[in-house]
Design a protein around this motif. Structure first.
Motif, PDB file in Angstrom:
ATOM      1  N   TYR A 150       0.817  -1.210   0.000  1.00 26.27           N
ATOM      2  CA  TYR A 150       0.000   0.000   0.000  1.00 26.27           C
ATOM      3  C   TYR A 150       0.849   1.257   0.000  1.00 26.27           C
ATOM      4  O   TYR A 150       0.320   2.363   0.085  1.00 26.27           O
ATOM      5  N   CYS A 151       2.137   1.111  -0.050  1.00 24.22           N
ATOM      6  CA  CYS A 151       3.019   2.266   0.133  1.00 24.22           C
ATOM      7  C   CYS A 151       3.871   2.554  -1.099  1.00 24.22           C
ATOM      8  O   CYS A 151       4.122   3.702  -1.427  1.00 24.22           O
TER       9      CYS A 151
ATOM     10  N   GLY B  59      11.760   8.142   5.623  1.00 27.93           N
ATOM     11  CA  GLY B  59      12.136   7.750   4.271  1.00 27.93           C
ATOM     12  C   GLY B  59      10.894   7.348   3.483  1.00 27.93           C
ATOM     13  O   GLY B  59       9.778   7.721   3.874  1.00 27.93           O
ATOM     14  N   GLY B  60      11.067   6.517   2.525  1.00 26.11           N
ATOM     15  CA  GLY B  60      11.893   5.344   2.345  1.00 26.11           C
ATOM     16  C   GLY B  60      12.266   4.749   3.705  1.00 26.11           C
ATOM     17  O   GLY B  60      11.614   5.031   4.699  1.00 26.11           O
ATOM     18  N   GLU B  61      13.289   3.973   3.723  1.00 24.39           N
ATOM     19  CA  GLU B  61      13.767   3.446   5.003  1.00 24.39           C
ATOM     20  C   GLU B  61      15.051   4.188   5.379  1.00 24.39           C
ATOM     21  O   GLU B  61      16.094   3.965   4.764  1.00 24.39           O
TER      22      GLU B  61
ATOM     23  N   THR C 135      11.369   7.606  12.079  1.00 24.64           N
ATOM     24  CA  THR C 135      10.393   6.571  11.734  1.00 24.64           C
ATOM     25  C   THR C 135      11.117   5.502  10.934  1.00 24.64           C
ATOM     26  O   THR C 135      11.829   5.822   9.977  1.00 24.64           O
ATOM     27  N   THR C 136      10.958   4.250  11.309  1.00 22.53           N
ATOM     28  CA  THR C 136      11.707   3.168  10.669  1.00 22.53           C
ATOM     29  C   THR C 136      10.889   1.879  10.678  1.00 22.53           C
ATOM     30  O   THR C 136       9.980   1.726  11.497  1.00 22.53           O
TER      31      THR C 136
ATOM     32  N   SER D 250       7.151   1.041  12.362  1.00 26.07           N
ATOM     33  CA  SER D 250       5.964   0.617  11.619  1.00 26.07           C
ATOM     34  C   SER D 250       5.848  -0.894  11.688  1.00 26.07           C
ATOM     35  O   SER D 250       6.810  -1.609  11.405  1.00 26.07           O
TER      36      SER D 250
ATOM     37  N   VAL E 206      -0.904   0.416  10.304  1.00 25.35           N
ATOM     38  CA  VAL E 206      -1.954   0.848   9.373  1.00 25.35           C
ATOM     39  C   VAL E 206      -2.964  -0.296   9.276  1.00 25.35           C
ATOM     40  O   VAL E 206      -2.615  -1.398   8.868  1.00 25.35           O
TER      41      VAL E 206
ATOM     42  N   PHE F  24      -5.872   3.983   6.959  1.00 24.25           N
ATOM     43  CA  PHE F  24      -5.297   3.854   5.620  1.00 24.25           C
ATOM     44  C   PHE F  24      -5.674   5.095   4.812  1.00 24.25           C
ATOM     45  O   PHE F  24      -6.844   5.431   4.680  1.00 24.25           O
ATOM     46  N   MET F  25      -4.658   5.767   4.275  1.00 23.72           N
ATOM     47  CA  MET F  25      -4.911   7.024   3.556  1.00 23.72           C
ATOM     48  C   MET F  25      -4.736   6.832   2.049  1.00 23.72           C
ATOM     49  O   MET F  25      -3.942   5.989   1.629  1.00 23.72           O
TER      50      MET F  25
ATOM     51  N   MET G 223       3.582   7.441  -0.356  1.00 25.21           N
ATOM     52  CA  MET G 223       4.184   7.714   0.952  1.00 25.21           C
ATOM     53  C   MET G 223       5.674   7.374   0.963  1.00 25.21           C
ATOM     54  O   MET G 223       6.468   8.068   1.598  1.00 25.21           O
TER      55      MET G 223
HETATM   56  N1  SAM Z   1      10.340   2.961   6.209  1.00 27.01           N
HETATM   57  C1  SAM Z   1       9.913   3.642   7.376  1.00 27.01           C
HETATM   58  C2  SAM Z   1       8.806   2.884   8.067  1.00 27.01           C
HETATM   59  O1  SAM Z   1       8.449   1.809   7.613  1.00 27.01           O
HETATM   60  O2  SAM Z   1       8.340   3.374   9.080  1.00 27.01           O
HETATM   61  C3  SAM Z   1       9.510   5.090   7.179  1.00 27.01           C
HETATM   62  C4  SAM Z   1       8.747   5.464   5.963  1.00 27.01           C
HETATM   63  S1  SAM Z   1       7.115   4.776   5.806  1.00 27.01           S
HETATM   64  C5  SAM Z   1       6.614   5.559   4.302  1.00 27.01           C
HETATM   65  C6  SAM Z   1       6.240   5.657   7.077  1.00 27.01           C
HETATM   66  C7  SAM Z   1       4.865   5.195   7.411  1.00 27.01           C
HETATM   67  O3  SAM Z   1       3.975   5.510   6.374  1.00 27.01           O
HETATM   68  C8  SAM Z   1       4.726   3.710   7.669  1.00 27.01           C
HETATM   69  O4  SAM Z   1       4.244   3.536   8.965  1.00 27.01           O
HETATM   70  C9  SAM Z   1       3.676   3.285   6.667  1.00 27.01           C
HETATM   71  O5  SAM Z   1       2.843   2.288   7.163  1.00 27.01           O
HETATM   72  C10 SAM Z   1       2.929   4.578   6.456  1.00 27.01           C
HETATM   73  N2  SAM Z   1       2.130   4.587   5.233  1.00 27.01           N
HETATM   74  C11 SAM Z   1       2.542   4.379   3.980  1.00 27.01           C
HETATM   75  N3  SAM Z   1       1.514   4.466   3.104  1.00 27.01           N
HETATM   76  C12 SAM Z   1       0.421   4.745   3.838  1.00 27.01           C
HETATM   77  C13 SAM Z   1      -0.953   4.965   3.541  1.00 27.01           C
HETATM   78  N4  SAM Z   1      -1.406   4.904   2.283  1.00 27.01           N
HETATM   79  N5  SAM Z   1      -1.803   5.227   4.559  1.00 27.01           N
HETATM   80  C14 SAM Z   1      -1.357   5.294   5.838  1.00 27.01           C
HETATM   81  N6  SAM Z   1      -0.069   5.115   6.192  1.00 27.01           N
HETATM   82  C15 SAM Z   1       0.808   4.839   5.213  1.00 27.01           C
END
Ligand code: SAM
Length: 332
Positions: free
Chosen positions: A31-32, A71-73, A99-100, A123, A164, A193-194, A327
């Motif tokens: 989803y990301c 990030g990314g990570e 955030t990781t 996450s 999420v 979920f966005m 995201m």
């Molecule tokens: N890689 C790192 C991580 O996993 O936390 C940091 C980046 S990640 C993009 C940050 C957060 O964005 C994660 O918790 C991920 O679940 C959330 N995320 C990504 N897409 C999303 C969406 N469509 N709706 C809600 N949260 C989202």
């Protein structure tokens, strides 16, 4: 003591900067990530540590007090500890977080803490190995759980675990996550979920309203609200009524938008300022920086950009347009 200089046209003070330091990720959360085969930005387009530090110092001089590295990570970026150490030294930063996905945190949480990282948000969308693999594309739940333990042991505080929730995919685990919060003494936060997946899988029916999850958890572990002093806090927080450790939070951007108190802006890994997660325009500060702009010119650009911050997102309006970048590119 800094005064808030950064203010948008709706009177909101901007205090919180999220810096994405890479668009790369070792996970493939369905989803990301963008729909197409992942094409990373060329390294030359990604801000160097020197550039990130220079911009961060300017943002802090303009009133930012809270920095989150994402990030990314972020842990894929080489020698992250040195960046954290230098960010931590910027005078005026009160809160330095990351955030990781915690995959690499096992061996490095202590070094990050020693470098000056104060807290971490991890996450984690499933506590079951098969479901974790389905959601992240990686069969690596044990490494993530070890990363959470390492963060706790290193004294990163608080450790927040963001999950999420998607209807029919992992929302059956809400109570398990509450048990996890109690057992590990961490703050679990459920995020709605966005529509930030470039139109790939998001459907309104998949959003599980935080209030529904709260009721489900409350039926098993009665919850009492925790009052937050911070108006711009995104989560509605709850403690366990029986006094157990840990906390539960609900971040409900879809069912209960909190834009009115938003204090955030973002800097993407490729040097764009985003004034809202859902912005459809970005502001290229890298071009200015690399063209040799003075500190004053960069400050003016940031101030003018913040003034353009959107009043709110439009997820719930018929005319809503999803941002093109997902995201993983924007920086969560
Ligand atoms: N890689 C790192 C991580 O996993 O936390 C940091 C980046 S990640 C993009 C940050 C957060 O964005 C994660 O918790 C991920 O679940 C959330 N995320 C990504 N897409 C999303 C969406 N469509 N709706 C809600 N949260 C989202």
């Amino acid at each position: 003591m800094h005064t808030a200089l950064l203010q948008d046209n709706f009177g909101r003070a901007i205090r919180d900067l999220r810096i994405s330091i890479t668009d790369r990720c070792n996970f493939r959360c369905f989803y990301c990530m963008p729909t197409e085969a992942m094409e990373w930005q060329p390294k030359t387009e990604i801000l160097s540590y020197e550039e990130i530090l220079k911009l961060s110092e300017i943002f802090v001089a303009l009133g930012i007090t809270k920095l989150r590295v994402t990030g990314g990570e972020p842990m894929l970026r080489r020698d992250l500890e040195s960046l954290i150490a230098r960010l931590a030294q910027i005078e005026g930063i009160e809160d330095l977080a990351m955030t990781t996905n915690a995959h690499f945190l096992g061996g490095r949480a202590q070094a990050l803490k020693d470098a000056g990282l104060q807290r971490v948000t991890i996450s984690l969308d499933s506590l079951q190995p098969d479901r974790f693999a389905l959601m992240t594309g990686r069969n690596e739940l044990p490494q993530v759980l070890a990363g959470i333990d390492a963060a706790i042991a290193a004294g990163l505080d608080p450790v927040k675990v963001n999950s999420v929730m998607m209807r029919g995919i992992n929302d059956d685990q809400a109570v398990d996550f509450a048990t996890f919060a109690r057992e590990k003494s961490v703050r679990v936060r459920f995020i709605e979920f966005m529509p930030l997946d470039n139109g790939k899988v998001w459907r309104r029916e998949m959003v599980v309203p935080g209030e529904e999850l709260r009721q489900r958890i409350h039926a098993v572990y009665p919850l009492t609200p925790v009052k937050s002093e911070n108006l711009s806090e995104t989560a509605r927080r709850f403690a366990f009524a029986d006094g157990a450790p840990g906390e539960i939070g609900f971040i409900n951007p879809v069912s209960q938008p909190f834009c009115g108190h938003c204090s955030r802006i973002r800097l993407t890994a490729d040097g764009m300022i985003r004034t809202c997660l859902f912005s459809t325009v970005e502001h290229n500060i890298k071009r200015l920086l690399r063209a040799g702009a003075t500190r004053d010119e960069l400050m003016d650009f940031i101030i003018a950009t913040v003034e353009k911050k959107e009043d709110r997102h439009h997820i719930n309006d018929p005319e809503f347009v999803q941002p093109l970048r997902t995201m993983s590119c924007i920086g969560g």
